[in-house]
Every structure is written in C-alpha cells, then in structure tokens.
Design a protein around this motif. Structure first.
Motif, PDB file in Angstrom:
ATOM      1  N   TYR A  32     -10.989  -8.368   7.461  1.00  0.00           N
ATOM      2  CA  TYR A  32      -9.720  -7.705   7.760  1.00  0.00           C
ATOM      3  C   TYR A  32      -8.678  -8.248   6.806  1.00  0.00           C
ATOM      4  CZ  TYR A  32      -5.688  -5.998  10.384  1.00  0.00           C
ATOM      5  OH  TYR A  32      -4.526  -5.361  10.747  1.00  0.00           O
ATOM      6  N   ARG A  51     -10.045  -2.643   5.956  1.00  0.00           N
ATOM      7  CA  ARG A  51     -11.304  -3.309   6.262  1.00  0.00           C
ATOM      8  C   ARG A  51     -12.267  -3.029   5.117  1.00  0.00           C
ATOM      9  NH1 ARG A  51     -11.199  -5.350  11.313  1.00  0.00           N
ATOM     10  NH2 ARG A  51      -9.680  -4.453  12.773  1.00  0.00           N
ATOM     11  N   SER A  94     -11.008 -12.706  10.068  1.00  0.00           N
ATOM     12  CA  SER A  94     -12.301 -12.244  10.563  1.00  0.00           C
ATOM     13  C   SER A  94     -12.126 -11.555  11.907  1.00  0.00           C
ATOM     14  CB  SER A  94     -13.262 -13.418  10.729  1.00  0.00           C
ATOM     15  OG  SER A  94     -13.439 -14.100   9.513  1.00  0.00           O
ATOM     16  N   SER A  95     -12.907 -10.525  12.146  1.00  0.00           N
ATOM     17  CA  SER A  95     -12.869  -9.806  13.419  1.00  0.00           C
ATOM     18  C   SER A  95     -13.104 -10.767  14.569  1.00  0.00           C
ATOM     19  CB  SER A  95     -13.945  -8.720  13.441  1.00  0.00           C
ATOM     20  OG  SER A  95     -13.669  -7.728  12.498  1.00  0.00           O
TER      21      SER A  95
END
Lengths: 112, 116
Positions: A32, A51, A94-95
C-alpha cells in the motif's frame, strides 16, 4: 529494508507545469503506497494511494505511477498550480497494519 | 469524511513541566491510533501505537516513561510529555485508521510544542 527514499528534496515548477516526485522502497512486503500533502503547520492529508496490482492510478490532476519490479513509485501533478505548493510525503505500508514508513518529503513550490 | 481532531494546536511550556495532547476521532471509532513526531523540514517519525484498552507499543528509541500514552476510549488517545525539556520541542501528530483492512490513515492537524 524499511526505508523509503524520496527525491527530490525540493522542487520548483512554473504554473501549468508538471511536478514529478519519486520514491523507492526496499521491503517487498509493502502493498500500500499513499501520498500525503502537508501545508505548513498542518497535519498530512491523504492525496492519492495505490496498490501494487495496478501500474497507474489517476485522480484529477494527480497520478501515481507504480513499477513493482523496480520497487519505485512516483507522483505526477499535472497543470501544477500555486495552491499545490506544499510538502509531499510518499509512504509505504503493509495490509493489515497501519505502520507506514514515510519518505523524507519534497517541498514543492509552484511559481505563479 | 473521517476527521481526527488534536488539541491543543500549539502549546508553550516551561522546562520541567508536563504537557498533555489530545487526539480524538470525531465521527468514527478508532481502536488504534498512532503518534508521530516531526522536526522542522523533516519527515514523520512514528513514536508509538496507541491501543484502546491496553498498553501502547513504542518504537525503538522512544522513552515510554517520557511520552506517556493513554487510550481510554474508542475516540480518544492522549500523549503526555513528562518533564519536558527544550529538545522535546517539536510538532506532534496523531493519526487513526478509519476502517479495518482499508489501510487508510487520517491525520490530525498536529500540535506544536515549544518548551522554554
């Protein structure tokens, strides 16, 4: 491995010109990539984000280009205006986590 | 849209005193908030992650006894700079995640601390 390198440190553009700011990241777990705009004495405001499943995202005059293989992404401001004069930060995260790593910032000045 | 409010926006204090900065999510609940420090013309450095109902998680090099964080409700986190010194003078910014999984952080307007 956690750094996000941003360039240039400062940028001067004529009104109507294109402003380009570049960022490079190292951690391949990042998925992200937001860009924030910050005016003096204010907190950062989300401008646009991308993304890695797309190579480009456009919102109005702002475009993010993303190169996953090179681990680089850039912000393009088309038809730059004096009101765009601000500091721009790229970030990577990071997700599932909100611990962004921020770039060092680019101070943009658009001349009238 | 989501709004994060910080108070005060600026504060001046004497060396040795403590200062509290509030961060509120106005129209959403935030189980997690983040505190950053920003020196002039520099980037945002994450200081700590504030978790509602539990202890904050501090980044390496951040003194937890100096920067006390309390997250007593889903809409309020506070940062207290204890025994402040001139080197603590900085711009402190909080942020909150708008919704789980969306990776979107909303930032407050920041609080400028000047320690004399």
């Amino acid at each position: 491995q956690q750094q996000v390198k941003q360039s240039p440190q400062s940028l001067i553009v004529q009104k109507g010109g294109i402003s380009i700011i570049n960022c490079a990241y190292e951690n391949t777990a990042f998925d992200y990539f937001p860009w924030y705009q910050q005016f003096p004495g204010k907190g950062p405001a989300l401008l646009i984000a991308i993304r890695p499943d797309v190579s480009e995202k456009k919102e109005g005059r702002f475009t993010i280009s993303f190169n996953k293989s090179a681990k680089q992404f850039s912000l393009h401001i088309m038809d730059s205006q004096p009101g765009d004069s601000a500091t721009y930060f790229c970030a990577a995260g990071s997700s599932g986590t909100y611990k962004y790593i921020f770039g060092t910032g680019t101070r943009l000045k658009v001349l009238a | 849209g989501a709004v994060v409010s910080q108070h005060p926006s600026w504060v001046i204090c004497k060396s040795g005193t403590s200062v509290k900065i509030e961060c509120r999510s106005l129209d959403f609940q935030a189980t997690t908030m983040f505190w950053y420090r920003q020196f002039p013309k520099q980037s945002l450095m994450l200081m700590a992650t504030s978790n509602e109902g539990s202890k904050a998680t501090y980044e390496q090099g951040v003194e937890k006894d100096k920067f006390l964080i309390n997250h007593a409700s889903l809409t309020l986190s506070t940062l207290t700079v204890t025994s402040a010194h001139p080197e603590d003078s900085s711009f402190y910014i909080c942020s909150a995640s708008v919704s789980s999984g969306a990776n979107v952080l909303t930032f407050g307007a920041g609080s400028r601390l000047t320690v004399l």
